[in-house]
Scaffold this motif. Structure first.
Motif, PDB file in Angstrom:
ATOM      1  N   ARG A 262       3.397 -12.667   9.810  1.00  0.00           N
ATOM      2  CA  ARG A 262       4.124 -12.015  10.898  1.00  0.00           C
ATOM      3  C   ARG A 262       4.505 -10.584  10.557  1.00  0.00           C
ATOM      4  NH1 ARG A 262       5.754 -16.275  14.366  1.00  0.00           N
ATOM      5  NH2 ARG A 262       6.657 -14.823  15.836  1.00  0.00           N
ATOM      6  N   ASN A 263       4.599 -10.295   9.248  1.00  0.00           N
ATOM      7  CA  ASN A 263       5.058  -8.971   8.851  1.00  0.00           C
ATOM      8  C   ASN A 263       3.908  -8.157   8.284  1.00  0.00           C
ATOM      9  OD1 ASN A 263       8.103  -9.133   9.192  1.00  0.00           O
ATOM     10  ND2 ASN A 263       7.671 -10.973   7.963  1.00  0.00           N
ATOM     11  N   SER A 264       3.649  -7.002   8.883  1.00  0.00           N
ATOM     12  CA  SER A 264       2.595  -6.135   8.396  1.00  0.00           C
ATOM     13  C   SER A 264       3.058  -4.683   8.537  1.00  0.00           C
ATOM     14  CB  SER A 264       1.322  -6.386   9.220  1.00  0.00           C
ATOM     15  OG  SER A 264       0.248  -5.736   8.592  1.00  0.00           O
ATOM     16  N   PHE A 265       2.935  -3.924   7.454  1.00  0.00           N
ATOM     17  CA  PHE A 265       3.427  -2.544   7.467  1.00  0.00           C
ATOM     18  C   PHE A 265       2.421  -1.625   6.805  1.00  0.00           C
ATOM     19  CE2 PHE A 265       7.065  -5.361   7.208  1.00  0.00           C
ATOM     20  CZ  PHE A 265       7.940  -4.867   8.167  1.00  0.00           C
ATOM     21  N   ALA A 266       2.390  -0.384   7.237  1.00  0.00           N
ATOM     22  CA  ALA A 266       1.575   0.637   6.565  1.00  0.00           C
ATOM     23  C   ALA A 266       2.498   1.441   5.663  1.00  0.00           C
ATOM     24  CB  ALA A 266       0.933   1.545   7.591  1.00  0.00           C
ATOM     25  N   GLY A 267       1.989   1.855   4.500  1.00  0.00           N
ATOM     26  CA  GLY A 267       2.829   2.629   3.593  1.00  0.00           C
ATOM     27  C   GLY A 267       2.004   3.339   2.551  1.00  0.00           C
ATOM     28  N   THR A 268       2.697   4.031   1.635  1.00  0.00           N
ATOM     29  CA  THR A 268       1.989   4.706   0.542  1.00  0.00           C
ATOM     30  C   THR A 268       2.549   4.218  -0.793  1.00  0.00           C
ATOM     31  OG1 THR A 268       3.578   6.508   0.741  1.00  0.00           O
ATOM     32  CG2 THR A 268       1.436   6.838   1.790  1.00  0.00           C
ATOM     33  N   ILE A 269       1.683   4.229  -1.797  1.00  0.00           N
ATOM     34  CA  ILE A 269       2.102   3.753  -3.114  1.00  0.00           C
ATOM     35  C   ILE A 269       2.916   4.844  -3.799  1.00  0.00           C
ATOM     36  CG2 ILE A 269       1.267   3.052  -5.398  1.00  0.00           C
ATOM     37  CD1 ILE A 269      -1.124   1.796  -3.982  1.00  0.00           C
TER      38      ILE A 269
ATOM     39  N   THR B 219      -4.343   4.398  -6.383  1.00  0.00           N
ATOM     40  CA  THR B 219      -3.635   5.396  -7.198  1.00  0.00           C
ATOM     41  C   THR B 219      -2.320   5.723  -6.506  1.00  0.00           C
ATOM     42  OG1 THR B 219      -4.730   7.150  -6.006  1.00  0.00           O
ATOM     43  CG2 THR B 219      -5.697   6.536  -8.136  1.00  0.00           C
ATOM     44  N   LEU B 220      -1.518   6.514  -7.181  1.00  0.00           N
ATOM     45  CA  LEU B 220      -0.270   6.972  -6.560  1.00  0.00           C
ATOM     46  C   LEU B 220      -0.599   7.738  -5.285  1.00  0.00           C
ATOM     47  CD1 LEU B 220       2.000   8.339  -9.442  1.00  0.00           C
ATOM     48  CD2 LEU B 220       2.365   6.326  -8.020  1.00  0.00           C
ATOM     49  N   GLY B 221       0.093   7.464  -4.220  1.00  0.00           N
ATOM     50  CA  GLY B 221      -0.129   8.174  -2.969  1.00  0.00           C
ATOM     51  C   GLY B 221      -1.156   7.532  -2.067  1.00  0.00           C
ATOM     52  N   SER B 222      -1.876   6.487  -2.574  1.00  0.00           N
ATOM     53  CA  SER B 222      -2.859   5.790  -1.727  1.00  0.00           C
ATOM     54  C   SER B 222      -2.169   5.166  -0.517  1.00  0.00           C
ATOM     55  CB  SER B 222      -3.520   4.646  -2.500  1.00  0.00           C
ATOM     56  OG  SER B 222      -4.241   5.119  -3.594  1.00  0.00           O
ATOM     57  N   SER B 223      -2.837   5.248   0.623  1.00  0.00           N
ATOM     58  CA  SER B 223      -2.317   4.563   1.822  1.00  0.00           C
ATOM     59  C   SER B 223      -2.777   3.116   1.808  1.00  0.00           C
ATOM     60  CB  SER B 223      -2.836   5.236   3.086  1.00  0.00           C
ATOM     61  OG  SER B 223      -2.303   6.535   3.158  1.00  0.00           O
ATOM     62  N   VAL B 224      -1.854   2.205   1.990  1.00  0.00           N
ATOM     63  CA  VAL B 224      -2.201   0.779   1.976  1.00  0.00           C
ATOM     64  C   VAL B 224      -1.461   0.059   3.100  1.00  0.00           C
ATOM     65  CG1 VAL B 224      -2.738   0.577  -0.489  1.00  0.00           C
ATOM     66  CG2 VAL B 224      -0.367   0.347   0.287  1.00  0.00           C
ATOM     67  N   TYR B 225      -1.858  -1.175   3.310  1.00  0.00           N
ATOM     68  CA  TYR B 225      -1.133  -2.050   4.236  1.00  0.00           C
ATOM     69  C   TYR B 225      -0.553  -3.205   3.435  1.00  0.00           C
ATOM     70  CZ  TYR B 225      -3.219   0.608   7.949  1.00  0.00           C
ATOM     71  OH  TYR B 225      -3.557   1.642   8.774  1.00  0.00           O
TER      72      TYR B 225
ATOM     73  N   ASP C 222       6.023   2.403  -0.313  1.00  0.00           N
ATOM     74  CA  ASP C 222       7.057   2.946   0.563  1.00  0.00           C
ATOM     75  C   ASP C 222       6.677   2.678   2.015  1.00  0.00           C
ATOM     76  OD1 ASP C 222       9.045   4.297   1.795  1.00  0.00           O
ATOM     77  OD2 ASP C 222       8.866   6.119   0.577  1.00  0.00           O
ATOM     78  N   ILE C 223       7.384   1.750   2.642  1.00  0.00           N
ATOM     79  CA  ILE C 223       7.090   1.426   4.053  1.00  0.00           C
ATOM     80  C   ILE C 223       8.298   1.780   4.916  1.00  0.00           C
ATOM     81  CG2 ILE C 223       5.448  -0.428   3.528  1.00  0.00           C
ATOM     82  CD1 ILE C 223       7.807  -2.403   4.105  1.00  0.00           C
ATOM     83  N   GLY C 224       9.092   2.734   4.412  1.00  0.00           N
ATOM     84  CA  GLY C 224      10.391   3.004   5.044  1.00  0.00           C
ATOM     85  C   GLY C 224      11.455   2.466   4.112  1.00  0.00           C
ATOM     86  N   GLU C 225      11.237   1.269   3.602  1.00  0.00           N
ATOM     87  CA  GLU C 225      11.979   0.720   2.469  1.00  0.00           C
ATOM     88  C   GLU C 225      10.979   0.655   1.331  1.00  0.00           C
ATOM     89  OE1 GLU C 225      15.080  -0.047   2.232  1.00  0.00           O
ATOM     90  OE2 GLU C 225      15.844  -0.729   4.171  1.00  0.00           O
ATOM     91  N   LYS C 226      11.509   0.658   0.096  1.00  0.00           N
ATOM     92  CA  LYS C 226      10.602   0.508  -1.039  1.00  0.00           C
ATOM     93  C   LYS C 226      10.376  -0.979  -1.300  1.00  0.00           C
ATOM     94  CE  LYS C 226      11.362   4.859  -3.368  1.00  0.00           C
ATOM     95  NZ  LYS C 226      10.620   5.635  -2.387  1.00  0.00           N
ATOM     96  N   LEU C 227       9.105  -1.373  -1.268  1.00  0.00           N
ATOM     97  CA  LEU C 227       8.776  -2.780  -1.421  1.00  0.00           C
ATOM     98  C   LEU C 227       7.927  -2.949  -2.668  1.00  0.00           C
ATOM     99  CD1 LEU C 227       9.352  -5.149   0.526  1.00  0.00           C
ATOM    100  CD2 LEU C 227       7.026  -4.872   1.394  1.00  0.00           C
ATOM    101  N   ARG C 228       8.306  -3.895  -3.525  1.00  0.00           N
ATOM    102  CA  ARG C 228       7.514  -4.127  -4.735  1.00  0.00           C
ATOM    103  C   ARG C 228       6.552  -5.286  -4.497  1.00  0.00           C
ATOM    104  NH1 ARG C 228       9.437  -2.660  -9.773  1.00  0.00           N
ATOM    105  NH2 ARG C 228       9.305  -4.768 -10.598  1.00  0.00           N
ATOM    106  N   ALA C 229       5.285  -5.038  -4.778  1.00  0.00           N
ATOM    107  CA  ALA C 229       4.270  -6.069  -4.581  1.00  0.00           C
ATOM    108  C   ALA C 229       3.532  -6.283  -5.887  1.00  0.00           C
ATOM    109  CB  ALA C 229       3.301  -5.634  -3.493  1.00  0.00           C
ATOM    110  N   LYS C 230       3.279  -7.544  -6.235  1.00  0.00           N
ATOM    111  CA  LYS C 230       2.583  -7.817  -7.487  1.00  0.00           C
ATOM    112  C   LYS C 230       1.154  -8.261  -7.175  1.00  0.00           C
ATOM    113  CE  LYS C 230       3.392  -9.885 -11.940  1.00  0.00           C
ATOM    114  NZ  LYS C 230       4.180 -10.785 -12.744  1.00  0.00           N
TER     115      LYS C 230
END
Lengths: 334, 230
Positions: free
Chosen positions: A275-282, A317-323, A297-305
């Motif tokens: 249900r939750n999907s966000f775009a952000g940058t590393i 890399t740092l700055g990559s755009s991800v979902y 960084d999706i507006g909040e900083k989210l840690r993903a393993k």
């Protein structure tokens, strides 16, 4: 073999607020347990209950399978020793402090002297016996308190933030002592700590507490906020920056946490049931040995393993755009 | 001025010569006041401890009553006890009036509220960790209580000294229920009152000096233990 402790539906409340709520907890003989959580999570309350100095408001504690309400609490207290945070030493000599519990157990004078010397030696304070307790430093006070408990060789040793005022060398020393006590004497050890690394270094099992409740994992991706939308099949939680979908059912939610392992990272938006999907940058990449932790960084900083392999395959890399996406059912609510 | 100077010289002579009459009076004073303080402590400390460690209805009121009783007027205690012990009183047949026992009872009544009230404040000021520590090291309820009392020992000693200081210097109750009988119930304070009235200024002054010395020593000890407490 019956567990040493079994807690069922234990709660502790003051006035109207519940500060501890444990549906079920088992402590096995010879185990080393870590209790983690922020201040006010209920760690000290739990230790006081396990030390039989604070009765729970409701629920049942079983000691070796027997309901403790049917047992003599004074006798039970002799099996369990608690070392409080900022321990209190009696206004007398170090020796008499260590002797106190031994006297309560009617250990004879000669034997007592041996045990005092032995336990002071264990904490690196031999020769301190005649010193006045009030003249000791913070770290020395802590070690005398530990020696005082060690001398009793209890079945269970409870420690509340034992390394809060201790230097690095002292911490290593203490951890070694605890391991020895556990391995050689079979003492069950329960340590409340702030220090994640310490908990994992010494404990076989780590329980995380948050606002009086046991949670599955360390509180990562912890957000404070409130519910802004309530539907039959959806709750929407507002952190102040982003909205997160939760499973319906809870009336009041003030905090949520998302386990980093439950977050899926992808380069393209993916069609999933999440249900939750966000775009952000590393914004940060940390090598954790067995995997890689990304801060997105999706507006909040989210840690993903994620695994090292996925990390390499996606050439992140740092700055990559991800979902990032995660299921509503992965979100823990409090 | 001549008169005053003569009195001081006479007092010095009585003290230096260890005058028998002076010292008998001093010893009797100490015996009565120490006995009263001892009994007041044996009862007052446990009572103060129980009040401060238990919750019950009207607890605050009871503590206020003890605090008020600390300044109980000594003559009122004398009067009250006299009415009980006199021939017409309910305890008249015991024949206690004008005996050292009656004086001990009077001083006990005066010292007890002081010991109780100061014990309550001493125990309330105790570090709560002392109790928890004793319990978690395996002490039972009685040993835990004794440990807490032992940890509060300086403040409790101060309470006992304050009680003693009060009764050694009081004159009202001692005079009314003791009767100031020479060699039997004559204490320092009652003797000073009588001898001065009789014009035996030197004798009164000698006792006054000794009493002052005792009061001074008591105060020094009190402050010493008060400081130790902190």
């Amino acid at each position: 073999m019956k567990p040493l402790f079994e807690l069922r539906d234990i709660t502790k409340s003051y006035n109207d607020s519940t500060i501890l709520d444990i549906p079920h907890l088992m402590i096995k003989r010879r185990g080393v347990y870590g209790i983690m959580g922020p201040n006010g999570a209920g760690k000290t309350t739990l230790l006081s209950i396990l030390a039989f100095i604070l009765p729970p408001t409701a629920g049942t504690i079983y000691w070796e399978g027997v309901d403790v309400n049917t047992m003599d609490s004074h006798q039970l207290r002799k099996k369990v020793t608690l070392i409080t945070q900022n321990p209190y030493l009696f206004h007398t000599t170090v020796e008499k402090n260590v002797a106190y519990g031994l006297k309560m157990r009617r250990i004879q004078s000669q034997k007592r002297k041996e045990k005092i010397e032995e336990s002071l030696q264990l904490v690196g304070l031999s020769g301190f016996g005649k010193r006045m307790a009030c003249e000791l430093s913070g770290g020395e006070t802590q070690r005398v308190a530990i020696a005082r408990a060690l001398a009793l060789k209890p079945q269970v040793l409870l420690l509340d933030e034992p390394t809060a005022n201790v230097d690095q060398q002292g911490i290593e020393q203490l951890e070694t002592i605890l391991q020895e006590l556990n391995e050689k004497l079979g003492i069950t050890i329960i340590v409340a700590t702030h220090d994640t690394n310490q908990a994992y270094r010494i404990a076989d099992e780590v329980n995380y507490f948050f606002e009086g409740k046991i949670t599955k994992s360390p509180m990562e991706n912890l957000f404070k906020g409130r519910i802004v939308k309530k539907d039959k099949d959806l709750l929407l939680f507002d952190t102040g920056r982003i909205h997160i979908a939760l499973l319906p059912g809870r009336k009041h939610v003030s905090h949520i946490a998302i386990p980093p392992e439950d977050i899926i990272v992808s380069l393209e938006p993916v069609a999933t049931s999440a249900r939750n999907s966000f775009a952000g940058t590393i914004s940060q990449v940390t090598d954790e040995g067995d995997g890689v932790t990304l801060t997105v960084d999706i507006g909040e900083k989210l840690r993903a393993k994620i695994t090292k392999r996925s990390f390499q395959e996606m050439t992140l890399t740092l700055g990559s755009s991800v979902y990032v996406s995660f299921k509503s059912s992965s979100v823990e609510t409090f | 001025m001549e008169y005053l100077w003569g009195g001081i010289k006479g007092a010095a002579v009585l003290i230096i010569r260890l005058d028998a009459e002076v010292f008998r009076t001093v010893l009797l004073s100490l015996r009565i006041s120490l006995t009263a303080t001892l009994i007041a402590s044996l009862i007052g400390i446990p009572v103060g401890f129980l009040i401060s460690t238990h919750e019950f209805p009207f607890k605050r009121t009871i503590i206020t009553v003890f605090n008020t009783l600390m300044s109980l007027p000594t003559v009122v205690v004398g009067l009250f006890l006299y009415s009980l012990l006199s021939k017409q009183g309910p305890f008249g047949p015991l024949g206690l009036l004008f005996t050292p026992t009656a004086m001990v009872i009077g001083q006990f009544i005066l010292a007890t509220p002081i010991v109780v009230a100061l014990t309550i404040s001493a125990i309330q000021a105790m570090d709560p960790r002392a109790k928890i520590t004793a319990m978690t090291l395996g002490a039972g309820p009685l040993r835990t209580a004794l440990t807490v009392l032992s940890e509060a020992r300086f403040a409790l000693t101060a309470a006992v000294i304050a009680g003693f200081g009060r009764v050694i210097a009081e004159v009202g109750a001692a005079m009314m229920v003791g009767g100031n009988i020479k060699g039997y119930t004559r204490t320092m304070t009652t003797a000073i009152a009588l001898e001065t009235a009789k014009g035996e200024f030197a004798f009164g002054l000698a006792l006054g000096c000794i009493l002052l010395f005792v009061a001074f020593a008591v105060n020094i000890l009190f402050h010493y233990f008060q400081l130790k407490r902190g």
